[in-house]
Design a protein around this motif. Structure first.
Motif, mmCIF file in Angstrom:
data_model
loop_
_atom_site.group_PDB
_atom_site.id
_atom_site.type_symbol
_atom_site.label_atom_id
_atom_site.label_comp_id
_atom_site.label_asym_id
_atom_site.label_seq_id
_atom_site.Cartn_x
_atom_site.Cartn_y
_atom_site.Cartn_z
ATOM 1 N N ARG A 1 -14.652 17.212 52.504
ATOM 2 C CA ARG A 1 -14.683 17.853 50.963
ATOM 3 C C ARG A 1 -13.101 18.090 50.373
ATOM 4 O O ARG A 1 -12.871 18.904 50.115
ATOM 5 C CB ARG A 1 -15.259 19.092 50.973
ATOM 6 N N PRO A 2 -12.546 16.826 50.471
ATOM 7 C CA PRO A 2 -10.971 16.822 49.943
ATOM 8 C C PRO A 2 -10.812 17.401 48.696
ATOM 9 O O PRO A 2 -9.712 18.084 48.344
ATOM 10 C CB PRO A 2 -10.449 15.365 50.207
ATOM 11 N N GLU A 3 -11.808 17.285 47.765
ATOM 12 C CA GLU A 3 -11.780 17.998 46.363
ATOM 13 C C GLU A 3 -11.597 19.178 46.305
ATOM 14 O O GLU A 3 -11.288 19.819 45.338
ATOM 15 C CB GLU A 3 -13.034 17.301 45.470
ATOM 16 N N ASP A 4 -11.978 20.213 47.503
ATOM 17 C CA ASP A 4 -11.774 21.578 47.553
ATOM 18 C C ASP A 4 -10.268 21.904 47.740
ATOM 19 O O ASP A 4 -10.084 23.091 47.416
ATOM 20 C CB ASP A 4 -12.575 21.970 48.560
ATOM 21 N N VAL A 5 -9.642 21.006 48.142
ATOM 22 C CA VAL A 5 -8.143 21.556 48.656
ATOM 23 C C VAL A 5 -7.524 22.133 47.478
ATOM 24 O O VAL A 5 -6.814 23.098 47.668
ATOM 25 C CB VAL A 5 -7.247 20.297 49.166
ATOM 26 N N PRO A 6 -7.485 21.457 46.066
ATOM 27 C CA PRO A 6 -6.537 22.227 45.040
ATOM 28 C C PRO A 6 -7.056 23.436 44.933
ATOM 29 O O PRO A 6 -6.302 24.664 44.629
ATOM 30 C CB PRO A 6 -6.793 21.417 43.983
ATOM 31 N N PHE B 1 3.663 22.875 44.402
ATOM 32 C CA PHE B 1 2.905 21.905 44.993
ATOM 33 C C PHE B 1 2.854 20.670 43.732
ATOM 34 O O PHE B 1 2.214 20.663 42.813
ATOM 35 C CB PHE B 1 1.303 22.114 45.347
ATOM 36 N N SER B 2 3.864 19.721 43.892
ATOM 37 C CA SER B 2 3.775 18.531 43.001
ATOM 38 C C SER B 2 2.570 17.640 43.399
ATOM 39 O O SER B 2 1.985 17.694 44.364
ATOM 40 C CB SER B 2 4.857 17.662 43.508
ATOM 41 N N PRO B 3 2.390 16.651 42.144
ATOM 42 C CA PRO B 3 1.270 15.656 42.387
ATOM 43 C C PRO B 3 1.211 15.019 43.980
ATOM 44 O O PRO B 3 0.385 14.775 44.435
ATOM 45 C CB PRO B 3 1.315 14.929 41.222
ATOM 46 N N ALA B 4 2.645 14.588 44.321
ATOM 47 C CA ALA B 4 2.684 13.857 45.586
ATOM 48 C C ALA B 4 2.161 14.768 46.578
ATOM 49 O O ALA B 4 1.732 14.105 47.589
ATOM 50 C CB ALA B 4 4.004 13.449 45.657
ATOM 51 N N VAL B 5 2.652 16.023 46.675
ATOM 52 C CA VAL B 5 2.491 16.785 47.685
ATOM 53 C C VAL B 5 0.979 17.139 47.771
ATOM 54 O O VAL B 5 0.277 17.042 48.831
ATOM 55 C CB VAL B 5 3.007 18.117 47.759
ATOM 56 N N LEU B 6 0.321 17.165 46.519
ATOM 57 C CA LEU B 6 -1.175 17.580 46.381
ATOM 58 C C LEU B 6 -1.902 16.255 47.116
ATOM 59 O O LEU B 6 -3.063 16.355 47.810
ATOM 60 C CB LEU B 6 -1.763 17.726 45.102
ATOM 61 N N ALA B 7 -1.498 14.916 46.710
ATOM 62 C CA ALA B 7 -2.162 14.085 47.239
ATOM 63 C C ALA B 7 -2.007 13.763 48.607
ATOM 64 O O ALA B 7 -3.001 13.316 49.299
ATOM 65 C CB ALA B 7 -1.318 12.787 46.608
ATOM 66 N N THR B 8 -0.950 14.031 49.422
ATOM 67 C CA THR B 8 -0.765 14.473 50.890
ATOM 68 C C THR B 8 -1.729 15.085 51.313
ATOM 69 O O THR B 8 -2.354 14.910 52.363
ATOM 70 C CB THR B 8 0.833 14.536 51.187
ATOM 71 N N LEU B 9 -1.794 16.581 50.836
ATOM 72 C CA LEU B 9 -2.759 17.425 51.373
ATOM 73 C C LEU B 9 -4.109 17.039 51.235
ATOM 74 O O LEU B 9 -4.670 17.198 52.226
ATOM 75 C CB LEU B 9 -2.443 18.671 50.687
ATOM 76 N N ARG B 10 -4.680 16.340 50.386
ATOM 77 C CA ARG B 10 -5.934 15.816 49.996
ATOM 78 C C ARG B 10 -6.316 14.917 51.011
ATOM 79 O O ARG B 10 -7.471 14.844 51.575
ATOM 80 C CB ARG B 10 -6.278 15.365 48.669
ATOM 81 N N ALA B 11 -5.244 14.043 51.272
ATOM 82 C CA ALA B 11 -5.576 12.770 52.289
ATOM 83 C C ALA B 11 -5.565 13.087 53.896
ATOM 84 O O ALA B 11 -6.105 12.315 54.633
ATOM 85 C CB ALA B 11 -4.549 11.666 51.988
ATOM 86 N N HIS B 12 -4.914 14.461 54.160
ATOM 87 C CA HIS B 12 -4.753 15.079 55.533
ATOM 88 C C HIS B 12 -6.138 15.219 56.146
ATOM 89 O O HIS B 12 -7.074 15.329 55.593
ATOM 90 C CB HIS B 12 -4.014 16.171 55.597
ATOM 91 N N ARG B 13 -6.427 14.893 57.446
ATOM 92 C CA ARG B 13 -7.525 14.998 58.153
ATOM 93 C C ARG B 13 -8.104 16.406 58.553
ATOM 94 O O ARG B 13 -9.045 16.953 58.857
ATOM 95 C CB ARG B 13 -7.526 14.181 59.472
ATOM 96 N N TRP B 14 -6.994 17.352 58.600
ATOM 97 C CA TRP B 14 -7.162 18.944 58.575
ATOM 98 C C TRP B 14 -7.963 19.131 59.879
ATOM 99 O O TRP B 14 -9.089 19.532 59.864
ATOM 100 C CB TRP B 14 -7.774 19.562 57.482
ATOM 101 N N ALA C 1 7.046 23.369 49.268
ATOM 102 C CA ALA C 1 5.898 22.799 49.897
ATOM 103 C C ALA C 1 6.293 21.727 50.818
ATOM 104 O O ALA C 1 5.277 21.271 51.786
ATOM 105 C CB ALA C 1 4.981 22.340 49.038
ATOM 106 N N GLN C 2 7.003 20.837 50.403
ATOM 107 C CA GLN C 2 7.275 19.680 51.308
ATOM 108 C C GLN C 2 7.794 19.884 52.715
ATOM 109 O O GLN C 2 7.454 19.333 53.614
ATOM 110 C CB GLN C 2 8.517 18.794 50.689
ATOM 111 N N ARG C 3 8.446 21.067 52.999
ATOM 112 C CA ARG C 3 8.871 21.460 54.311
ATOM 113 C C ARG C 3 7.780 21.847 55.322
ATOM 114 O O ARG C 3 7.528 21.767 56.382
ATOM 115 C CB ARG C 3 9.787 22.169 54.239
ATOM 116 N N ALA C 4 6.754 22.290 54.362
ATOM 117 C CA ALA C 4 5.525 22.858 55.121
ATOM 118 C C ALA C 4 4.405 21.932 55.441
ATOM 119 O O ALA C 4 3.355 21.982 55.996
ATOM 120 C CB ALA C 4 4.752 24.020 54.090
ATOM 121 N N LEU C 5 4.532 20.566 55.139
ATOM 122 C CA LEU C 5 3.379 19.670 55.156
ATOM 123 C C LEU C 5 3.324 19.363 56.580
ATOM 124 O O LEU C 5 4.065 19.298 57.616
ATOM 125 C CB LEU C 5 3.874 18.284 54.499
#
Length: 447
Positions: free
Chosen positions: A302-307, A327-340, A360-364
């Motif tokens: 359910r990646p749509e729940d990440v935001p 959280f920039s759009p690029a960082v959000l895209a990375t977090l949505r794509a992560h397998r968690w 946020a970039q350092r915490a990815l």
């Protein structure tokens, strides 16, 4: 809770694909089940959606559900296996129209008309957050089930929020003002599980220098949450079943019973049906605790729940600035794509790190999704010896790896908690006494 990342949701229903099962060969030829938008179970257990008489089929043999472009087939550690053609299937998505063979029976998977399901209005309920269809459906089910006394079994991977669901059931029930008591069956020393659940009298066993009120009594009038119920020792399962059926418990060393009035919610990251199949979990106890079953989806489903979850955690941490500043759009895209692999718990840790760093970039998380696990267990691995060296016994090699992991984890835990054992126990999700035992075992200095 509405920002550029969220929007108003209405109470509505959405169409879901459905699946119908048709037995085309075997003792139950002609029998059908469905159509259903939920998971269909196949087995000889009476509670199975498709209950078969085939003696070569396990009690809980497999489960089948509609999936994008086909149907998901999941074997439940059955004795004789689940087959598609000559291939034994563990977990796979197959085309609709496929014939699945279980024991001596052949089952055809047939698509049917979509079914509309009710969804919760909004993206939060009693501490749960999500705007995906899956989570809004869970919230709607919670709202319906909470007012009842039905026992609920919550399943899902570690970190998906099973305790939050239990708390939501309690908060939404008529028992909300009474105690909510948690027992983690995985963190208790096996010899003390009975005492923790049922209590004991002074002198009941060596070291019992005072009476102890068990969890059933402490939760009187409220809710008892038994986390990791799959870890309950088989020797104690009859006692738990008896307490649930008779609504009475007896403290260790006592001569009389005590009446109990609790609602029981259980959780596990195991599939208890598989445990029933292999004999490690009682079928009658499973039926007693799983009157209602709720499966929490993994965050990767359910990646749509990440935001929405990011916003929820940030606001809970007192971060009032616009989320987009961190959280920039690029960082959000990375977090949505992560397998968690650590699910919502892992996401929360990433958000905490982002706030701490202010970046946020350092915490990815790492690409492999195991940054936290790797850092917590660095060096806690095992390498096979050279071919000329003797191979240790399995249990010895396993004990070595576990000891290395425990020490590495405890060292990271004590640093995170600043030496405070109570905080360490809450952080790790373990019983305080068990954490103290771990620290002592590995000579970890703490307060």
């Amino acid at each position: 809770m509405h920002s550029a990342l969220t929007q108003q949701l209405r109470r509505e229903s959405e169409p879901r694909p459905t699946l119908r099962l048709s037995v085309i060969d075997g003792p139950d030829r002609g029998k059908q089940a469905g159509p259903s938008d939920t998971t269909l179970t196949v087995g000889t257990a009476e509670s199975s959606t498709l209950a078969l008489r085939d003696p070569t089929v396990s009690r809980f043999h497999c489960e089948l559900s509609a999936a994008d472009g086909g149907a998901r087939v999941l074997d439940l550690r059955s004795t004789n296996g689940t087959f598609v053609g000559a291939v034994r299937v563990g977990d796979a998505v197959v085309p609709l129209g496929t014939v699945v063979r279980v024991g001596q029976s052949a089952i055809e998977l047939v698509s049917d008309a979509p079914k509309r399901v009710a969804l919760h209005e909004g993206e939060s309920l009693a501490g749960l957050v999500g705007r995906s269809t899956a989570m809004r459906s869970i919230m709607e089910q919670l709202a319906q089930v909470a007012p009842s006394m039905a026992s609920v079994l919550v399943t899902g991977e570690s970190g998906t929020g099973k305790e939050l669901v239990a708390e939501a059931l309690h908060r939404l029930s008529p028992r909300a003002k009474a105690p909510f008591v948690v027992v983690d069956c995985a963190s208790l020393v096996p010899t003390l599980v009975a005492s923790e659940l049922f209590g004991h009298e002074k002198g009941a066993f060596t070291g019992a220098d005072r009476a102890h009120v068990g969890a059933f009594e402490r939760a009187r009038g409220g809710t008892l949450f038994l986390d990791e119920i799959g870890e309950l020792p088989p020797s104690l399962q009859p006692s738990l079943l008896g307490a649930l059926e008779r609504k009475r418990v007896r403290r260790l060393g006592a001569r009389t019973d005590t009446e109990i009035d609790v609602r029981v919610v259980c959780a596990t990251n195991r599939d208890l049906r598989s445990s029933v199949n292999d004999g490690s979990f009682r079928l009658d106890l499973y039926y007693r605790i799983a009157v209602v079953s709720l499966r929490l989806p993994a965050l990767r489903e359910r990646p749509e729940d990440v935001p929405a979850l990011i916003e929820h955690f940030l606001r809970a941490m007192g971060h009032s600035a616009p989320i987009e500043e961190l959280f920039s759009p690029a960082v959000l895209a990375t977090l949505r794509a992560h397998r968690w692999p650590g699910n919502v718990r892992e996401l929360r840790n990433v958000i905490e790190a982002a706030v701490a760093f202010g970046d946020a970039q350092r915490a990815l998380p790492s690409r492999e999704g195991a940054q936290d696990a790797a850092s917590a267990g660095e060096g806690a691995g095992w390498s096979a010896p050279a071919a000329s060296d003797p191979l240790p016994k399995y249990k010895d090699a396993r004990a070595q790896v576990l000891a290395q992991f425990e020490r590495a984890y405890c060292e990271a835990l004590v640093l995170r908690a600043g030496g405070n054992v109570s905080l360490a126990a809450r952080t790790a999700g373990l019983d305080r006494g068990y954490v103290s035992e771990l620290f002592a075992r590995h000579a970890i200095e703490r307060e």
